[in-house]
Design a protein around this motif. Sequence first.
Motif, PDB file in Angstrom:
ATOM      1  N   LEU A  26       7.812   5.038   9.923  1.00  0.00           N
ATOM      2  CA  LEU A  26       6.459   5.584  10.029  1.00  0.00           C
ATOM      3  C   LEU A  26       5.667   4.813  11.079  1.00  0.00           C
ATOM      4  O   LEU A  26       5.541   3.592  11.000  1.00  0.00           O
ATOM      5  N   PHE A  82       3.133  13.411   9.884  1.00  0.00           N
ATOM      6  CA  PHE A  82       2.848  13.141   8.465  1.00  0.00           C
ATOM      7  C   PHE A  82       1.330  13.008   8.405  1.00  0.00           C
ATOM      8  O   PHE A  82       0.787  11.908   8.508  1.00  0.00           O
ATOM      9  N   PHE A 177       7.218  13.842  -2.084  1.00  0.00           N
ATOM     10  CA  PHE A 177       7.013  12.511  -1.483  1.00  0.00           C
ATOM     11  C   PHE A 177       6.365  11.621  -2.538  1.00  0.00           C
ATOM     12  O   PHE A 177       5.229  11.859  -2.926  1.00  0.00           O
ATOM     13  N   GLU A 179       4.671   8.380  -3.156  1.00  0.00           N
ATOM     14  CA  GLU A 179       3.965   7.463  -2.250  1.00  0.00           C
ATOM     15  C   GLU A 179       3.246   6.367  -3.024  1.00  0.00           C
ATOM     16  O   GLU A 179       2.391   6.655  -3.854  1.00  0.00           O
ATOM     17  N   GLY A 181       1.611   4.125  -1.251  1.00  0.00           N
ATOM     18  CA  GLY A 181       0.514   3.783  -0.332  1.00  0.00           C
ATOM     19  C   GLY A 181       0.966   2.710   0.635  1.00  0.00           C
ATOM     20  O   GLY A 181       1.742   1.811   0.272  1.00  0.00           O
ATOM     21  N   SER A 182       0.491   2.811   1.861  1.00  0.00           N
ATOM     22  CA  SER A 182       0.918   1.864   2.886  1.00  0.00           C
ATOM     23  C   SER A 182       0.500   0.449   2.501  1.00  0.00           C
ATOM     24  O   SER A 182      -0.641   0.206   2.119  1.00  0.00           O
ATOM     25  N   GLY A 183       1.447  -0.474   2.602  1.00  0.00           N
ATOM     26  CA  GLY A 183       1.167  -1.863   2.250  1.00  0.00           C
ATOM     27  C   GLY A 183       1.075  -2.103   0.755  1.00  0.00           C
ATOM     28  O   GLY A 183       0.532  -3.121   0.317  1.00  0.00           O
ATOM     29  N   ALA A 184       1.610  -1.181  -0.027  1.00  0.00           N
ATOM     30  CA  ALA A 184       1.532  -1.314  -1.488  1.00  0.00           C
ATOM     31  C   ALA A 184       2.139  -2.634  -1.954  1.00  0.00           C
ATOM     32  O   ALA A 184       3.102  -3.129  -1.381  1.00  0.00           O
ATOM     33  N   GLY A 207       8.119   6.132  -0.287  1.00  0.00           N
ATOM     34  CA  GLY A 207       7.526   5.207   0.687  1.00  0.00           C
ATOM     35  C   GLY A 207       6.404   4.376   0.095  1.00  0.00           C
ATOM     36  O   GLY A 207       5.918   4.653  -1.000  1.00  0.00           O
ATOM     37  N   GLY A 208       6.040   3.348   0.864  1.00  0.00           N
ATOM     38  CA  GLY A 208       4.934   2.484   0.470  1.00  0.00           C
ATOM     39  C   GLY A 208       5.410   1.144  -0.050  1.00  0.00           C
ATOM     40  O   GLY A 208       6.046   1.074  -1.100  1.00  0.00           O
ATOM     41  N   GLY A 209       5.149   0.064   0.704  1.00  0.00           N
ATOM     42  CA  GLY A 209       5.423  -1.289   0.216  1.00  0.00           C
ATOM     43  C   GLY A 209       6.887  -1.693   0.199  1.00  0.00           C
ATOM     44  O   GLY A 209       7.243  -2.666  -0.470  1.00  0.00           O
ATOM     45  N   ILE A 210       7.742  -0.987   0.942  1.00  0.00           N
ATOM     46  CA  ILE A 210       9.163  -1.364   0.985  1.00  0.00           C
ATOM     47  C   ILE A 210       9.367  -2.334   2.151  1.00  0.00           C
ATOM     48  O   ILE A 210       8.998  -2.034   3.285  1.00  0.00           O
ATOM     49  N   VAL A 228      10.922   5.730   3.516  1.00  0.00           N
ATOM     50  CA  VAL A 228       9.994   5.533   4.641  1.00  0.00           C
ATOM     51  C   VAL A 228       9.517   4.076   4.680  1.00  0.00           C
ATOM     52  O   VAL A 228       9.111   3.537   3.648  1.00  0.00           O
ATOM     53  N   VAL A 229       9.566   3.467   5.858  1.00  0.00           N
ATOM     54  CA  VAL A 229       8.988   2.130   6.035  1.00  0.00           C
ATOM     55  C   VAL A 229       8.079   2.143   7.268  1.00  0.00           C
ATOM     56  O   VAL A 229       8.460   2.660   8.320  1.00  0.00           O
ATOM     57  N   GLY A 230       6.884   1.596   7.115  1.00  0.00           N
ATOM     58  CA  GLY A 230       5.926   1.522   8.220  1.00  0.00           C
ATOM     59  C   GLY A 230       5.523   0.092   8.515  1.00  0.00           C
ATOM     60  O   GLY A 230       6.043  -0.565   9.407  1.00  0.00           O
ATOM     61  N   ASN A 231       4.602  -0.407   7.669  1.00  0.00           N
ATOM     62  CA  ASN A 231       4.030  -1.744   7.799  1.00  0.00           C
ATOM     63  C   ASN A 231       4.981  -2.849   8.220  1.00  0.00           C
ATOM     64  O   ASN A 231       4.656  -3.658   9.082  1.00  0.00           O
TER      65      ASN A 231
HETATM   66  C1  1GP Z   1       2.909   5.032   3.901  1.00  0.00           C
HETATM   67  O1  1GP Z   1       4.905   5.383   2.674  1.00  0.00           O
HETATM   68  C2  1GP Z   1       4.406   4.990   3.894  1.00  0.00           C
HETATM   69  O2  1GP Z   1       2.476   6.353   3.855  1.00  0.00           O
HETATM   70  C3  1GP Z   1       4.948   3.654   4.348  1.00  0.00           C
HETATM   71  O3  1GP Z   1       4.365   2.566   3.682  1.00  0.00           O
HETATM   72  O4  1GP Z   1       3.592   1.055   5.513  1.00  0.00           O
HETATM   73  O5  1GP Z   1       3.976   0.159   3.198  1.00  0.00           O
HETATM   74  O6  1GP Z   1       5.899   0.810   4.644  1.00  0.00           O
HETATM   75  P1  1GP Z   1       4.469   1.056   4.297  1.00  0.00           P
END
Ligand code: 1GP
Length: 257
Positions: A26, A82, A177, A179, A181-184, A207-210, A228-231
Motif C-alpha cells: 500500500l 484503494f 477487507f 482492516e 487501520g494503518s499503523g494499528a 491489512g493494518g499493523g502487519i 496488505v502492508v503499508g507503514n
Molecule cells: C491500511 O491495511 C492498510 O489501510 C495497511 O496498514 O500501513 O499498518 O501496514 P499498515
Amino acid sequence: KGQMNVTVFDGLMKEKERKGGGFFLLLDPDRLPEREIIDLTEAASEADIDAVLVGTSLALFKNFQQSVRLIKEHSSRPVIIFPGSHSQIAPDADAILFTSLISGRNPNYLIDEQVKGAPIIREYGLETIPTGYMLIDSGRYTSVQYISHTLPIPSDKNDIACAHALAAEYLGMKMVFLEAGSGAKQPVPDEMIKEVSEYVSIPIIVGGGIRTPQEVDRKIRAGASFVVVGNHFEGGADKELMREFADAAHPLHQVGV
Ligand code: 1GP
C-alpha cells in the motif's frame, strides 16, 4: 485495460491459487515524497508482490492523479486504487477497490461516496472490484475511524464479523477487507480471519499493523487470501525485505522454480 479480457481480479485470483496467497504493497501518497514513491514501486516490482494499492484517508497534500500516474509508470504489477473518498479516482490505474464501509452505519461511506464516484469511474473505464470494507478494533484510535465517524467491530466478536462478511457476499461483493487501520497496534486476530474465511466463500484481504513476514505467513495460514502492508516500508525501499514479505504470502511458490 488488461490483457485479452482477463480482468485484474481474475488475474489476482489465478496467481493466488498458484502461489497460495497474495501480497499487496500500500502506497499512501500523502505520506511519501515522490522519490520514495518511485523507489518503493520499483522495489515492489522486483520483489514479486501481486499488486500495488494506492490510497489515503485524506488526500491532503498531493495531486492524487499524478501520484497514480507516477506509480503506474514505474510498476510492472497491477495498480489498484484503494480510495478514501470519491476524490481518489485516477484514469491511469488498472482497477479500483469499489469499497463500502459495511462495518459502519455512516451513509456517506456506505453509499454516498460510491454514488459520487461511479460516473467518474465509468468515464475513466476502470475495472471495479466491489469490496466489503470492515474496520476491526486494533487497540488504538485509527484515522479510518476518526474520518469515517464509525465504530470498529470488537476484535473478539467473530460472529459479528462473520455476519457482516456474509452480508457482503450476499450483496454480490467480490472481496472482504478486514482492516485494523494503518499503523494499528494489533493486526486483525488470526482467529477472526479463520472464522470469517470458513464462513464465507469470497476471498479475504487483511491489512493494518502487519510488520513482519512471520505475521504475513500467519494471516495467510489463518485464511487470508491477500495481505496488505503499508507503514512498515515507509522510510526506505528495501527490496530484499519486501521479497521476504511477498514470499511469506506465497506458501506454495517455490523460490527459483
Ligand atoms: C491500511 O491495511 C492498510 O489501510 C495497511 O496498514 O500501513 O499498518 O501496514 P499498515
